[in-house]
Write an enzyme that holds these catalytic residues in place. Structure first.
Site, mmCIF file in Angstrom:
data_model
loop_
_atom_site.group_PDB
_atom_site.id
_atom_site.type_symbol
_atom_site.label_atom_id
_atom_site.label_comp_id
_atom_site.label_asym_id
_atom_site.label_seq_id
_atom_site.Cartn_x
_atom_site.Cartn_y
_atom_site.Cartn_z
ATOM 1 N N TRP A 101 -10.553 -0.583 3.388
ATOM 2 C CA TRP A 101 -10.293 0.200 2.178
ATOM 3 C C TRP A 101 -11.517 0.297 1.286
ATOM 4 O O TRP A 101 -11.789 1.357 0.706
ATOM 5 C CB TRP A 101 -9.074 -0.328 1.434
ATOM 6 C CG TRP A 101 -7.842 -0.053 2.241
ATOM 7 C CD1 TRP A 101 -7.034 -0.978 2.847
ATOM 8 C CD2 TRP A 101 -7.316 1.240 2.613
ATOM 9 N NE1 TRP A 101 -6.032 -0.344 3.551
ATOM 10 C CE2 TRP A 101 -6.183 1.013 3.423
ATOM 11 C CE3 TRP A 101 -7.690 2.548 2.338
ATOM 12 C CZ2 TRP A 101 -5.420 2.057 3.956
ATOM 13 C CZ3 TRP A 101 -6.936 3.591 2.873
ATOM 14 C CH2 TRP A 101 -5.815 3.336 3.670
ATOM 15 N N ASP A 170 -9.728 -1.126 -6.908
ATOM 16 C CA ASP A 170 -8.555 -0.662 -6.171
ATOM 17 C C ASP A 170 -7.658 -1.884 -5.990
ATOM 18 O O ASP A 170 -8.010 -2.825 -5.282
ATOM 19 C CB ASP A 170 -9.003 -0.104 -4.814
ATOM 20 C CG ASP A 170 -7.814 0.250 -3.911
ATOM 21 O OD1 ASP A 170 -6.652 0.161 -4.379
ATOM 22 O OD2 ASP A 170 -8.051 0.620 -2.744
ATOM 23 N N LYS A 194 3.607 -0.247 -2.734
ATOM 24 C CA LYS A 194 3.695 -1.594 -2.146
ATOM 25 C C LYS A 194 4.519 -2.520 -3.039
ATOM 26 O O LYS A 194 5.615 -2.930 -2.669
ATOM 27 C CB LYS A 194 2.308 -2.138 -1.880
ATOM 28 C CG LYS A 194 1.582 -1.239 -0.860
ATOM 29 C CD LYS A 194 0.138 -1.512 -0.796
ATOM 30 C CE LYS A 194 -0.667 -0.409 -0.146
ATOM 31 N NZ LYS A 194 -0.309 -0.074 1.237
HETATM 32 C C1 PLP Z 1 -6.045 -1.278 -0.628
HETATM 33 C C2 PLP Z 1 -5.629 0.133 -0.360
HETATM 34 N N1 PLP Z 1 -6.316 1.128 -0.926
HETATM 35 C C3 PLP Z 1 -5.988 2.417 -0.714
HETATM 36 C C4 PLP Z 1 -4.937 2.766 0.097
HETATM 37 C C5 PLP Z 1 -4.623 4.215 0.309
HETATM 38 O O1 PLP Z 1 -3.558 4.508 -0.501
HETATM 39 P P1 PLP Z 1 -2.728 5.861 -0.469
HETATM 40 O O2 PLP Z 1 -2.018 5.884 0.842
HETATM 41 O O3 PLP Z 1 -1.806 5.632 -1.635
HETATM 42 O O4 PLP Z 1 -3.656 6.983 -0.678
HETATM 43 C C6 PLP Z 1 -4.177 1.761 0.705
HETATM 44 C C7 PLP Z 1 -3.040 2.128 1.564
HETATM 45 O O5 PLP Z 1 -2.430 1.338 2.219
HETATM 46 C C8 PLP Z 1 -4.544 0.418 0.473
HETATM 47 O O6 PLP Z 1 -3.845 -0.575 1.034
#
Ligand code: PLP
Length: 359
Positions: A101, A170, A194
């Site tokens: 991520w 994030d 989540k």
């Molecule tokens: C730490 C993290 N950042 C970003 C995301 C991407 O998020 P989204 O699917 O809400 O765009 C996720 C998705 O699982 C994630 O776990």
């Protein structure tokens, strides 16, 4: 019977919240309509919206010099939006690449500003977090981006870097499951699917002073300042996510707030790491113990054949979502806020029995 849901997100939501929603679904507050059928300008919806905004501030303990925004779209949109808003052409942003991520956040910010990797855990296969001294912050850095919990790698940032540069984080996968040291951040974001709500939006906390210098050259939706000015009601918001999130946040508050969520997360994680550590190597958690995630526990079995067998048997036993991310394989148990301890204990007993039968 409810499934024991270990999915990495979307995932389980509190049963009593779902039941409340069910009870209100056809007739919200005597309106003769479901909440999802009514105008976002109606007083009934506005009350839900305002309460959710208030609780998102209260549970996070966000100070008054932060705006709380509900932005449709997930954390992926924020990867770009952060850079679009916060970076001027003269400035740079550093990214801690602590896993999949962090890497995505850096890649997606690339087209919108001068961004660089300030640390990359690749040589250790993303099994650890950096010490502050290892993070290289270049001159003219506007912000340092961190991922507080890597959902796929199963590691969490325990020591948040204090390097004199504002942080952008994030927090998608440990959102509101640990206190936030607001001094350090200019912006915090995360998808809600989540710990907090059904998918459909991010909650963004942004320091008001950061909005003063933010880019004005963007379409309204892409400007944080527009979401702030309109109280996240400048357009039709994701009403269903906001409605359910309000209820989940109220439950968090009633349960003792963010510290209570943190303790419960640590307790749940301890149960599964306990089974792993006492398994004489049958189960293996490949990450640095000091940064083991409390939300996403990754583990391997002695071989892939056994992993397949484990997974099939887990489904048979009423558990879902234990397959590791397709990019890394293995198993992963996500223990988000609403997952009951009974489900965690069910998995722990299953793991112990599986080892006894196959170890
Ligand atoms: C730490 C993290 N950042 C970003 C995301 C991407 O998020 P989204 O699917 O809400 O765009 C996720 C998705 O699982 C994630 O776990």
């Amino acid at each position: 019977m409810r499934a024991h849901n270990f999915g990495a997100g979307p995932c389980t939501l509190p049963l009593e919240v779902l039941e409340e929603v069910q009870a209100e679904f056809l007739d919200f507050g005597g309106t003769g309509m479901s909440l999802v059928e009514m105008s976002h300008r109606s007083p009934e919806y506005e009350a839900v919206h305002d309460a959710a905004l208030g609780l998102a501030r209260e549970v996070a303990e966000a100070p008054d010099d932060f705006e709380v925004l509900f932005v449709q779209g997930g954390a992926t949109l924020q990867f770009a939006m952060v850079a679009m808003n916060l970076l001027t052409p003269e400035q740079k942003a550093g990214y801690v690449v602590s896993g999949s991520w962090g890497k995505r956040a850096l890649e997606d910010a690339g087209p919108h500003g001068d961004v660089y990797s300030a640390w990359d855990g690749k040589t250790d296969s993303y099994t650890r977090m950096p010490r502050s001294a290892e993070i290289e912050v270049h001159p003219e850095t506007r912000y340092l981006h961190v991922t507080t919990n890597e959902t796929i790698g199963g590691i969490r940032m325990v020591d948040i870097p204090e390097l004199g540069v504002p942080l952008v984080a994030d927090m998608s996968s440990d959102y509101l499951a640990r206190p936030i040291d607001w001094r350090l951040y200019d912006l915090v974001y995360g998808g809600v699917q989540k710990n907090l709500a059904p998918s459909g939006m991010s909650v963004v906390y942004v320091r008001k002073a950061a909005l003063d210098t933010a880019s004005k050259e963007l379409g309204s939706f892409l400007r944080y300042s527009w979401h702030a000015e309109t109280l996240s009601l400048g357009h039709t918001p994701p009403m269903f996510s906001i409605y359910i999130m309000g209820k989940v946040l109220a439950r968090m508050k009633a349960g003792g707030g963010i510290r209570a969520v943190e303790h419960s997360a640590a307790d749940k994680a301890e149960v599964i790491y306990g089974v792993i550590d006492e398994s004489d190597g049958f189960y293996r958690n490949p990450v640095d113990r000091a940064v083991r995630s409390h939300m996403n526990i990754v583990f391997r079995l002695p071989d892939e054949g056994l992993e397949k067998e484990f997974l099939a048997a887990s489904v048979e036993a009423g558990m879902v979502g234990l397959k590791g991310h397709r990019s890394v394989g293995g198993l992963r148990a996500s223990l988000y806020y609403a997952l009951p301890m009974a489900s965690v204990e069910f998995l722990a007993a299953f793991m112990t029995d599986f080892q006894a039968a196959h170890g």
